[in-house]
Scaffold this motif. Structure first.
Motif, PDB file in Angstrom:
ATOM      1  N   ASP A  41       0.839  -1.200   0.000  1.00  0.00           N
ATOM      2  CA  ASP A  41       0.000   0.000   0.000  1.00  0.00           C
ATOM      3  C   ASP A  41       0.879   1.258   0.000  1.00  0.00           C
ATOM      4  O   ASP A  41       1.779   1.380   0.825  1.00  0.00           O
ATOM      5  CB  ASP A  41      -0.911   0.003   1.229  1.00  0.00           C
ATOM      6  CG  ASP A  41      -1.994   1.042   1.136  1.00  0.00           C
ATOM      7  OD1 ASP A  41      -1.670   2.247   1.146  1.00  0.00           O
ATOM      8  OD2 ASP A  41      -3.171   0.658   1.047  1.00  0.00           O
ATOM      9  N   GLN A  43       0.300   4.158   1.063  1.00  0.00           N
ATOM     10  CA  GLN A  43       0.135   5.005   2.248  1.00  0.00           C
ATOM     11  C   GLN A  43       0.883   4.467   3.471  1.00  0.00           C
ATOM     12  O   GLN A  43       0.886   5.095   4.514  1.00  0.00           O
ATOM     13  CB  GLN A  43      -1.350   5.156   2.586  1.00  0.00           C
ATOM     14  CG  GLN A  43      -2.122   5.940   1.548  1.00  0.00           C
ATOM     15  CD  GLN A  43      -3.589   6.057   1.907  1.00  0.00           C
ATOM     16  OE1 GLN A  43      -4.151   5.181   2.559  1.00  0.00           O
ATOM     17  NE2 GLN A  43      -4.194   7.149   1.478  1.00  0.00           N
ATOM     18  N   VAL A  97      -5.472   2.315   6.736  1.00  0.00           N
ATOM     19  CA  VAL A  97      -4.786   1.377   5.834  1.00  0.00           C
ATOM     20  C   VAL A  97      -4.900  -0.040   6.391  1.00  0.00           C
ATOM     21  O   VAL A  97      -5.205  -0.990   5.660  1.00  0.00           O
ATOM     22  CB  VAL A  97      -3.300   1.770   5.639  1.00  0.00           C
ATOM     23  CG1 VAL A  97      -2.548   0.701   4.866  1.00  0.00           C
ATOM     24  CG2 VAL A  97      -3.186   3.117   4.952  1.00  0.00           C
TER      25      VAL A  97
END
Length: 143
Positions: A41, A43, A97
């Motif tokens: 991911d 983020q 997340v």
């Protein structure tokens, strides 16, 4: 008669313990998948990615740092090191997340998918090399 009642209680207690252990193992599997997804991911901070990479590699590696055939210590690494790495990694990942990755991990587990990464292969090679060097050192010391 009392003896039979005690035995039944012991069996029920053992079954509850085993069921709890299976539940924790499923949760650990889901957490490992979620961490693997968080690794990819954008983020996820780089510090978390570093810890996650080590955690996922260690979790999916077929070879442990301390082999399971060594009494107590062999199981201790799975019971202490892996959960500690998972907790540390989760704390470094933003909550939104992590929530998204947990949902996706559940879908992967339901589908029966398995994590396969180059990091797991690399970790296996490192652990084999460490143990081979340790055995070689012991043989040279004995001879």
């Amino acid at each position: 008669m009392k003896e039979k009642g005690r035995e039944q209680k012991t069996v029920r207690k053992s079954l509850r313990w085993y069921a709890g252990l299976k539940k924790k193992a499923r949760k650990l599997k889901r957490q490992t998948w979620a961490l693997f997804l968080a690794l990819k991911d954008p983020q996820t901070p780089w510090t978390a990615r570093l810890i996650i990479g080590c955690t996922v590699a260690y979790a999916v590696s077929p070879i442990d740092l301390i082999p399971d055939f060594i009494p107590v210590l062999g199981q201790l690494d799975d019971l202490v090191i892996l959960p500690a790495l998972i907790v540390l990694a989760i704390r470094l990942i933003p909550p939104d997340v992590m929530a998204r990755c947990r949902r996706e991990a559940r879908r992967h587990l339901t589908a029966g998918d398995r994590i396969r990464t180059p990091a797991a292969t690399a970790a296996s090679v490192v652990f084999v090399a460490v143990w081979a060097l340790l055995i070689l050192w012991i043989v040279l010391k004995i001879a």
